[in-house]
Design an enzyme around this catalytic site. Structure first.
Site, PDB file in Angstrom:
ATOM      1  N   ARG A  71       0.846  -1.195   0.000  1.00 40.29           N
ATOM      2  CA  ARG A  71       0.000   0.000   0.000  1.00 40.29           C
ATOM      3  C   ARG A  71       0.882   1.246   0.000  1.00 40.29           C
ATOM      4  O   ARG A  71       1.973   1.247   0.561  1.00 40.29           O
ATOM      5  CB  ARG A  71      -0.910   0.032   1.219  1.00 40.29           C
ATOM      6  CG  ARG A  71      -2.084  -0.935   1.126  1.00 40.29           C
ATOM      7  CD  ARG A  71      -3.015  -0.813   2.318  1.00 40.29           C
ATOM      8  NE  ARG A  71      -2.401  -1.302   3.524  1.00 40.29           N
ATOM      9  CZ  ARG A  71      -1.834  -0.563   4.458  1.00 40.29           C
ATOM     10  NH1 ARG A  71      -1.813   0.765   4.352  1.00 40.29           N
ATOM     11  NH2 ARG A  71      -1.279  -1.097   5.524  1.00 40.29           N
ATOM     12  N   TYR A 130      -1.651  -3.369  -6.846  1.00 43.48           N
ATOM     13  CA  TYR A 130      -1.451  -4.037  -5.552  1.00 43.48           C
ATOM     14  C   TYR A 130      -2.768  -4.147  -4.762  1.00 43.48           C
ATOM     15  O   TYR A 130      -3.538  -3.173  -4.689  1.00 43.48           O
ATOM     16  CB  TYR A 130      -0.392  -3.294  -4.707  1.00 43.48           C
ATOM     17  CG  TYR A 130      -0.365  -3.864  -3.308  1.00 43.48           C
ATOM     18  CD1 TYR A 130       0.179  -5.125  -3.076  1.00 43.48           C
ATOM     19  CD2 TYR A 130      -0.983  -3.210  -2.239  1.00 43.48           C
ATOM     20  CE1 TYR A 130       0.133  -5.705  -1.820  1.00 43.48           C
ATOM     21  CE2 TYR A 130      -1.032  -3.778  -0.975  1.00 43.48           C
ATOM     22  CZ  TYR A 130      -0.474  -5.031  -0.779  1.00 43.48           C
ATOM     23  OH  TYR A 130      -0.538  -5.604   0.451  1.00 43.48           O
ATOM     24  N   LYS A 164      -9.708  -2.346   1.564  1.00 41.57           N
ATOM     25  CA  LYS A 164      -9.358  -1.197   2.413  1.00 41.57           C
ATOM     26  C   LYS A 164     -10.182   0.043   2.043  1.00 41.57           C
ATOM     27  O   LYS A 164     -10.602   0.812   2.913  1.00 41.57           O
ATOM     28  CB  LYS A 164      -7.866  -0.877   2.277  1.00 41.57           C
ATOM     29  CG  LYS A 164      -6.967  -2.029   2.645  1.00 41.57           C
ATOM     30  CD  LYS A 164      -7.218  -2.499   4.044  1.00 41.57           C
ATOM     31  CE  LYS A 164      -6.298  -3.646   4.428  1.00 41.57           C
ATOM     32  NZ  LYS A 164      -6.544  -4.128   5.774  1.00 41.57           N
ATOM     33  N   HIS A 182     -10.545  -2.402  11.524  1.00 35.62           N
ATOM     34  CA  HIS A 182      -9.462  -3.251  11.016  1.00 35.62           C
ATOM     35  C   HIS A 182      -9.243  -4.393  12.016  1.00 35.62           C
ATOM     36  O   HIS A 182      -8.245  -4.416  12.734  1.00 35.62           O
ATOM     37  CB  HIS A 182      -8.201  -2.385  10.871  1.00 35.62           C
ATOM     38  CG  HIS A 182      -7.103  -3.017  10.078  1.00 35.62           C
ATOM     39  ND1 HIS A 182      -5.787  -2.665  10.240  1.00 35.62           N
ATOM     40  CD2 HIS A 182      -7.127  -3.962   9.107  1.00 35.62           C
ATOM     41  CE1 HIS A 182      -5.040  -3.375   9.407  1.00 35.62           C
ATOM     42  NE2 HIS A 182      -5.824  -4.161   8.712  1.00 35.62           N
ATOM     43  N   SER A 199      -1.402  -3.757  10.093  1.00 37.07           N
ATOM     44  CA  SER A 199      -1.117  -4.693   9.009  1.00 37.07           C
ATOM     45  C   SER A 199       0.133  -5.512   9.316  1.00 37.07           C
ATOM     46  O   SER A 199       1.117  -4.984   9.850  1.00 37.07           O
ATOM     47  CB  SER A 199      -0.874  -3.903   7.720  1.00 37.07           C
ATOM     48  OG  SER A 199      -1.956  -3.033   7.495  1.00 37.07           O
ATOM     49  N   CYS A 220       0.738  -7.850  11.465  1.00 38.27           N
ATOM     50  CA  CYS A 220       1.068  -8.063  12.888  1.00 38.27           C
ATOM     51  C   CYS A 220       0.376  -9.314  13.420  1.00 38.27           C
ATOM     52  O   CYS A 220       0.143  -9.439  14.616  1.00 38.27           O
ATOM     53  CB  CYS A 220       0.682  -6.848  13.725  1.00 38.27           C
ATOM     54  SG  CYS A 220       1.758  -5.437  13.444  1.00 38.27           S
ATOM     55  N   ASP A 265      -9.461  -9.808   8.931  1.00 37.37           N
ATOM     56  CA  ASP A 265      -8.932  -8.460   8.645  1.00 37.37           C
ATOM     57  C   ASP A 265      -9.910  -7.322   8.935  1.00 37.37           C
ATOM     58  O   ASP A 265      -9.473  -6.252   9.337  1.00 37.37           O
ATOM     59  CB  ASP A 265      -8.512  -8.391   7.169  1.00 37.37           C
ATOM     60  CG  ASP A 265      -7.638  -7.178   6.861  1.00 37.37           C
ATOM     61  OD1 ASP A 265      -6.745  -6.868   7.675  1.00 37.37           O
ATOM     62  OD2 ASP A 265      -7.843  -6.542   5.814  1.00 37.37           O
ATOM     63  N   ARG A 298       1.947 -12.155  -0.935  1.00 38.76           N
ATOM     64  CA  ARG A 298       0.598 -12.448  -0.414  1.00 38.76           C
ATOM     65  C   ARG A 298       0.014 -13.710  -1.023  1.00 38.76           C
ATOM     66  O   ARG A 298       0.381 -14.120  -2.115  1.00 38.76           O
ATOM     67  CB  ARG A 298      -0.345 -11.273  -0.763  1.00 38.76           C
ATOM     68  CG  ARG A 298       0.059  -9.941  -0.149  1.00 38.76           C
ATOM     69  CD  ARG A 298      -0.427  -9.854   1.264  1.00 38.76           C
ATOM     70  NE  ARG A 298      -0.050  -8.608   1.925  1.00 38.76           N
ATOM     71  CZ  ARG A 298      -0.784  -8.040   2.873  1.00 38.76           C
ATOM     72  NH1 ARG A 298      -1.925  -8.575   3.258  1.00 38.76           N
ATOM     73  NH2 ARG A 298      -0.369  -6.933   3.461  1.00 38.76           N
TER      74      ARG A 298
END
Ligand code: OXD
Ligand code: MN
Length: 593
Positions: A77, A205, A214, A234, A256, A258, A283, A375
């Site tokens: 991002r 992306y 998002k 989130h 993000s 974590c 998420d 990813r």
């Protein structure tokens, strides 16, 4: 590139008019309306393989799995290129980039103009949220990226279901996406909350290009949540089943990369195997006050867009099992047998592979084989721990909210807030070390309120107020906690084993929601009483256990100063109640000299 026109177009004239407008701006060679069918998926995948957007992986070992390599500077991002576009600058607050809407439209129109010449414009209708749920929202994304279409198919409920949900209504998010020339100098991710519109150009992306995620489910949804009285967060959602079979639902916010996916799919170690974790989402959570005065949550997504490096049968067996079929791998390393590899996988590094850039890689190579933000995209339904309730239109009732940060110092393993307002203060003031999920330096500590710093679509002070307002409507508010799995000792080693062992902390949290499990009051909140967290069999040195639950007064006074500075930037839209919480914390710390 050609693709036949599809006849199953939306009957909704508002959608048609908007698609025509976008199409005359971008000037594609053809327009294709997606229906979401299986047959379509096969056809578009074949097309993606023909055009090089996807490469088939070893179909015997990874059936239905494909590989995508992105442009080298389009791997994460780009927060500095992400804008909230409202007429008044002050409405986006100090945590967002702002652009005036007409200026943003004009700037992006120039880039979009004619940018799809010779290409296909795909119309991707999608629903965020379970079918038939009062939580759900419809979006329509137009894009010239078949990779994006195939990812949206996994991440959302995509296809005709969206037209059925929308009917004749105008209530859909208009999402325009184009790759243009993938030039980072002409890359913008712009949100127009007042117009329920997103324009994203110059990036393929995930977080920039899968606009349901998002952009819609967090930035636009948080704005809608403020106006409609709910929360878009989130957060993962999990259910913890105890030995008696009772399931308690927890929503947990972490920045993000974590470990949200790992926590949502946790498998307890042998010694804790009477407990079980069920995955509702990894998420995003949309949460509303139910008629019963409890907080109810749904996962608006239908898939996982997870970080590959570090994912293994040791760290997250459920994720590994989820991604063995029908998944898209982006920027991982490719082995000669057509399977994939990344740093932190169980198996030994391959003797030779193609790295994420497509160059020959060996264990002696100085660079990583997979990009740190590589990813996987995988259907949630394939997850062995998926909850029976994950598609329940009503959602699941939340008993605990957890804020988690990545901090090598200060923040204890776990503590509990005194009440909703204090919990909101803890979330509002949390800080975390940056990760590879966003472009820029990693490991830098920054304030990341509620793990929403990059995702809150309006003024952060108003967002905190929305939390307080929602809390007032809850007759049975969840208890709010803070956790930190990432504390390190003087040598830089982690103090807590993490992963499956986090079940021990989850158990304490859930027991606290039932009024059980011991706690001691401290200046920062309730800490587990000695012995209240089951540490049996862990062999944790007692010094580590003590450090993990200690309150370092000097460190917290320094923290208070940093929160004061952050709150200072928020200005007069900071709710007075949170300023009061900060002052109270400071007083408590000072009076404990
Ligand atoms: C994500 C992120 O992709 O937070 O979920 O970056
Ligand atoms: Mn995320």
């Amino acid at each position: 590139m050609t693709a036949e026109k599809h006849l199953n177009a939306s009957p909704n004239p508002l959608v048609k008019a908007w698609v025509e407008e976008m199409s005359s701006l971008c000037e594609p060679a053809s327009v294709y309306w997606c229906d979401g069918s299986e047959e379509e998926s096969v056809r578009l995948t074949e097309l993606a393989v023909r055009t090089g957007a996807l490469e088939p992986l070893n179909q015997a070992k990874l059936p239905g799995c494909y590989f995508h390599r992105s442009h080298e500077d389009d791997v994460a991002r780009t927060e500095h290129l992400t804008f909230i576009c409202t007429p008044q600058k002050e409405d986006v607050g100090p945590t967002n980039n702002w652009m005036e809407p007409s200026e943003a439209y004009a700037k992006l129109r120039e880039i979009f103009k004619g940018s799809m010449a010779g290409r296909t414009l795909y119309v991707v209708p999608f629903v965020m949220g379970p079918a038939g749920s009062p939580f759900s929202k419809v979006g329509v994304q137009v894009t010239d990226s078949v990779y994006v279409v195939l990812n949206m198919r996994i991440m959302t409920r995509m296809g005709n279901i969206a037209w059925q949900t929308l009917g004749e209504s105008n209530d859909f998010t208009r999402c325009l996406h184009g790759l243009a020339d993938l030039d980072v100098n002409r890359r913008y991710i712009c949100h127009f909350p007042q117009d329920n519109t997103i324009w994203s150009v110059g990036s393929g992306y995930g977080g920039n290009a899968l606009l349901g995620k998002k952009c819609l489910a967090l930035r636009i949804a948080s704005y809608l949540g403020k106006h409609e009285g709910w929360l878009a967060e989130h957060m993962l959602i999990l259910g913890l089943e105890d030995p008696a079979g009772n399931v308690t639902y927890v929503a947990a916010a972490f920045p993000s990369a974590c470990g949200k996916t790992n926590l949502a799919m946790l498998i307890p170690p042998e010694s804790q195997s009477r407990y079980r974790v069920w995955t509702v989402g990894d998420d995003i959570a949309w949460m509303r006050v139910g008629e019963d005065g409890r907080l109810w949550a749904v996962n608006p997504e239908a898939g996982f867009f997870g970080v590959a490096p570090g994912t293994s049968y040791k760290s997250n067996p459920n994720a590994m099992r989820t991604i063995q079929k029908n998944s898209i791998y982006t920027n991982v390393a490719k082995k000669p047998d057509g399977t994939v590899w990344w740093e932190g996988m169980d198996e030994e590094p391959p003797a030779e592979a193609l790295d994420w850039r497509g160059k020959t890689w060996t264990p002696a190579s100085p660079s990583k084989a997979a990009h740190p933000n590589a990813r996987f995209t995988a259907p949630a339904a394939q997850c062995p721990s998926i909850s029976r309730e994950w598609q329940n239109p009503r959602g699941v009732p939340i008993s605990a909210i957890v804020f988690g940060s990545r901090r090598s110092r200060l923040a204890p393993l776990v503590y509990e807030s005194k009440n909703w307002q204090h919990g909101t203060f803890i979330g509002s003031s949390m800080a975390s070390e940056t990760t590879a999920a966003a472009q820029g330096p990693t490991g830098v500590t920054r304030r990341d309120p509620m793990a929403m710093l990059p995702f809150c679509g309006y003024h952060v002070g108003d967002y905190f107020q929305n939390w307080l307002t929602v809390g007032k409507r809850l007759q049975h508010a969840p208890k709010i906690f803070h956790v930190n799995w990432f504390r390190r000792d003087q040598n830089g080693d982690f103090l807590w084993p993490g992963f499956g062992e986090n079940i021990r902390v989850l158990r304490w949290i859930v027991e606290r929601t039932k009024g059980a499990a011991g706690a001691v009051d401290s200046t920062i909140g309730y800490l587990p009483a000695p012995g209240a967290i089951d540490l049996s069999g862990l062999n944790l040195p007692s010094s580590a256990a003590a450090q993990l639950l200690a309150v370092d007064r000097e460190g917290w006074l320094q923290e208070v100063a940093e929160i004061e500075e952050f709150y200072g930037k928020i200005g007069d839209r900071l709710p007075a109640a949170l300023r009061q919480e900060l002052n109270d914390l400071k007083d408590r710390l000072k009076s404990h000299e």
